[in-house]
Scaffold this motif. Structure first.
Motif, short mmCIF file in Angstrom:
data_model
loop_
_atom_site.label_atom_id
_atom_site.label_comp_id
_atom_site.label_asym_id
_atom_site.label_seq_id
_atom_site.Cartn_x
_atom_site.Cartn_y
_atom_site.Cartn_z
N MET A 505 0.85 -1.30 0.01
CA MET A 505 -0.04 0.07 0.14
C MET A 505 0.97 1.22 -0.10
N THR A 506 0.53 2.12 -0.72
CA THR A 506 1.26 3.46 -1.03
C THR A 506 0.35 4.38 -1.07
N ILE A 507 0.71 5.75 -1.26
CA ILE A 507 0.24 6.99 -1.23
C ILE A 507 0.06 7.21 -2.91
N GLY A 508 -1.14 6.97 -3.46
CA GLY A 508 -1.13 7.39 -5.18
C GLY A 508 -2.13 8.57 -5.49
N VAL A 509 -1.64 9.26 -6.11
CA VAL A 509 -2.20 10.61 -6.35
C VAL A 509 -2.80 10.39 -7.87
N ASP A 510 -1.82 10.92 -8.74
CA ASP A 510 -2.07 10.96 -10.26
C ASP A 510 -2.49 9.57 -10.78
N ARG A 511 -3.84 9.39 -11.10
CA ARG A 511 -4.19 8.37 -11.79
C ARG A 511 -3.52 7.97 -13.04
#
Length: 515
Positions: A505-511
Motif C-alpha cells: 500500500m502506498t499513497i497514489g495521487v495521479d491516476r
C-alpha cells in the motif's frame, strides 16, 4: 443409468491432507457389489480407482468401499498415507450398476484431479478489528490444520493473542488448509479458513472484524449479478455456513455444516429468511454472526462470499463469472457497503509488443490511451464499435478486429457495494500487473485521515484464469496498511508459479501515472 454426481475431494481442488479419504456419490442407489476397488496391490483393478500416474498404477486401499447415503455414496481409504504435493485422479469404470442392473454407460475420469499439500512449513499472520474497523488487541486466536476442505476435522496447532495494533502471527505451521478461531470477551466468536501453500511462505490472512456480542438476530439479503454485464442472475442456488472464507463444499453439505439457503429470484435478489423458501427452511431470523455463502449456477463458476447478521443487513451483493475459454482471464474487484470505501478503481499494466519508454505510453506518447495501462479513462475507440467489445474502455492488440485479442474494462462501479471487472481475452507472454486505486481519497497525503480508509474497505479481488488444462482461482484481500494505492498481484503465464502477490500500500495521487 446411474450418473456420477460428485467427488470428494472434488476435481481441481487443493490442498488436501495426505491421509485424505476419497468418496464418490451417484444419482441413485447402486448395487453395492458392483463398486469395488483394489485392496491387494497397486494394479488398476476394480470399478473405483485412484491414481497419481494417470492409471499406470493405482493406490492400494485398506478395505472395500464403505457405503452410505442410501447406497449412493462410496468411500475408500488408502492403505497408507498419500504422497505429499501430488495430484490424484479418480476413475469410475464398469461394471457399476444400479439395483435394476442399469450400467454406468461410460468411464468417469477426473480432468485435473485433487492435490495433496506439499511438504514444508510456513507462517500465518493477520489483524483483528472491531466492527468500526479499529484495531483490536487481546483477541485469542487458535489454529487448526484441517484434513481436507470438508472443514469438519483437524489437528490443533496452538494459540496466540493479538497485540495493540490488532496483529497476530504463528510460525512453523504445516502447509495445507488452516482454520483460525477468534475469541474476545464482549465480542462474538468467529473463525476463518485459508490455505498455506508454499514452503517458507508467510500467509497474510484476511483482516477479521469481530461483531459485538450485543448484535441481535435479523435478516440478510443482497443481489447476485453477472460479473461482466451487471445483469441480475436468477436461479443461483445457495448454501451457507458459519464462519468466514469457508472452502467451497466438496460433495459434502449437511454433514459438513452447510445449510440450504434457497435460490435467487428473477431480479437476482436473495434473502434469509425468504418467503419463497420458508416452507423448506423453517427459519424466521438469522442468528447474529458471520457466514460464508456458497453460490452456483449452470455455465458460471461456483463461488463463495462472506456475509453477516447483526440486525437486518441488506445490500450484501456478489457477482459470478461466466465460464472462460482457454487462454482467458477475468479479474473481479468487489467492495461491500459496510466498509469505508465508495469509489475504487481497477488499473492493469499490460505487456505490449512495443517497448515502453520511461515517462511515456507504449507508443512513445504521454496521453491517457497508453496501451500498457488500462483504466476507466482508456478509450481507444469512443464508439466502441469493435466486434465483440462491449465497452469503450479497452485495448485492442491488433488491427484485425476479428482476432478478438483485446483487454476490456467491463464494469466500473462508483458506489458501495461495488464491482469492477476486467477481462483478458487472450493472455499473452510477459508480465501483467494489477492494482486498485482509492479514487475517493486520491488526494490524501500521509497524516491525513483518508489514508486509513482503504484498509477498512474490506475490498477483495478474485481472479479466474483458464490456462487450457486447469482453472486457476486466486483471491486477494486489501492489506491492513495505510495508503490509497494497492499493488495487488503480477502475473506471468510462462512462470512456474504464474501469480505473485504484491500486497503493498502506498499513497497514489495521479491516476495517469499509476503505470
Amino acid at each position: 443409468p446411474p450418473a456420477l454426481t460428485s467427488e470428494s475431494p472434488e476435481d481441481n481442488s487443493t490442498y488436501n491432507s495426505v491421509d485424505t479419504t476419497a468418496s464418490v456419490t451417484f444419482s441413485e442407489a447402486l448395487a453395492t457389489s458392483s463398486v469395488t476397488t483394489n485392496t491387494s496391490d497397486t494394479t488398476c483393478s476394480g470399478s473405483f480407482q485412484l491414481s497419481s500416474d494417470n492409471f499406470s498404477t493405482c493406490i492400494k486401499m485398506s478395505a472395500a468401499p464403505v457405503v452410505s447415503n442410501d447406497n449412493k455414496t462410496f468411500t475408500v481409504t488408502p492403505a497408507s498415507n498419500l504422497s505429499a504435493g501430488t495430484s490424484f485422479k479418480y476413475r469410475i469404470t464398469s461394471p457399476i450398476a444400479d439395483t435394476s442392473c442399469n450400467l454406468v454407460t461410460s468411464d468417469n475420469t477426473s480432468i485435473v484431479g485433487f492435490r495433496t499439500a506439499p511438504i514444508g512449513t510456513g507462517n500465518i499472520a493477520g489483524f483483528v478489528q472491531d466492527q468500526d474497523g479499529d484495531d483490536l488487541s487481546g483477541v485469542g486466536v487458535s489454529f487448526k490444520l484441517l484434513a481436507h476442505s470438508s472443514d469438519t476435522v483437524g489437528t490443533a496447532e496452538g494459540d496466540t493473542t493479538s497485540v495493540d495494533n490488532g496483529s497476530y502471527g504463528v510460525s512453523s505451521l504445516e502447509l495445507g488448509i488452516h482454520n483460525l478461531a477468534y475469541t474476545k470477551t464482549g465480542f462474538m466468536d468467529t473463525n476463518q479458513t485459508d490455505t498455506l501453500e508454499t514452503d517458507g511462505e508467510t500467509l497474510d490472512v484476511e483482516t477479521v472484524r469481530l461483531l459485538s456480542d450485543s448484535c441481535t438476530s435479523g435478516t440478510m439479503s443482497g443481489t447476485i449479478t453477472d460479473a461482466v454485464s451487471g445483469n441480475a442472475l436468477s436461479s443461483v442456488w445457495m448454501y451457507y455456513k458459519s464462519g468466514l472464507n469457508r472452502p467451497k463444499p466438496s460433495g459434502c453439505y449437511w454433514a459438513c455444516g452447510w445449510k440450504f439457503l434457497g435460490a435467487t429470484e428473477d431480479n437476482g435478489s436473495w434473502s434469509l429468511p425468504s418467503d419463497r423458501w420458508s416452507a423448506y427452511l423453517d427459519i424466521t431470523t438469522v442468528a447474529p454472526g458471520q457466514y460464508t455463502i456458497f453460490a452456483f449456477k449452470y455455465l458460471y463458476y461456483n463461488d463463495t462470499f462472506n456475509v453477516y447478521s447483526c440486525g437486518d443487513k441488506a445490500d450484501q451483493d456478489h457477482s459470478l463469472s461466466s465460464r472462460l475459454d482457454p487462454g482467458e482471464m477475468r479479474i473481479i474487484l468487489n467492495w461491500p457497503k459496510f466498509g469505508t470505501g465508495d469509489d475504487l478503481d481497477s488499473h492493469l499494466q499490460i505487456p505490449y509488443s512495443t517497448p515502453r519508454v520511461s515517462g511515456t505510453d507504449c507508443d512513445g506518447g504521454s496521453d491517457k490511451n497508453d496501451k500498457c495501462h488500462l483504466w476507466f479513462r482508456t478509450n481507444q475507440d469512443s464508439n466502441a464499435n469493435y466486434t465483440g467489445v462491449s465497452t469503450a474502455d479497452y485495448h485492442n492488440y491488433t488491427d484485425i478486429v476479428s482476432s478478438g485479442d483485446y483487454v476490456t474494462l467491463d464494469r466500473d462501479d462508483r458506489d458501495a457495494p461495488g464491482t469492477e471487472v476486467m477481462t483478458i481475452s487472450k493472455v499473452r507472454s510477459g508480465v501483467y500487473s494489477y492494482s486498485v486505486h482509492n479514487l475517493e481519497d486520491k488526494d490524501a497525503q500521509i497524516g491525513n485521515s483518508g489514508r486509513s480508509n482503504f484498509k477498512k474497505s474490506r475490498a477483495k479481488v478474485r481472479v479466474f484464469y483458464n490456462d487450457g488444462s486447469k482453472l486457476w482461482r486466486k483471491r486477494f484481500h486489501v492489506p491492513n496498511d495505510n495508503g490509497t494505492l494497492w499493488r495487488v498481484f503480477t502475473f506471468d503465464k510462462d512462470a512456474s508459479g504464474p501469480f505473485t502477490r504484491v500486497k503493498t500500500m502506498t499513497i497514489g495521487v495521479d491516476r495517469l501515472v499509476i503505470y
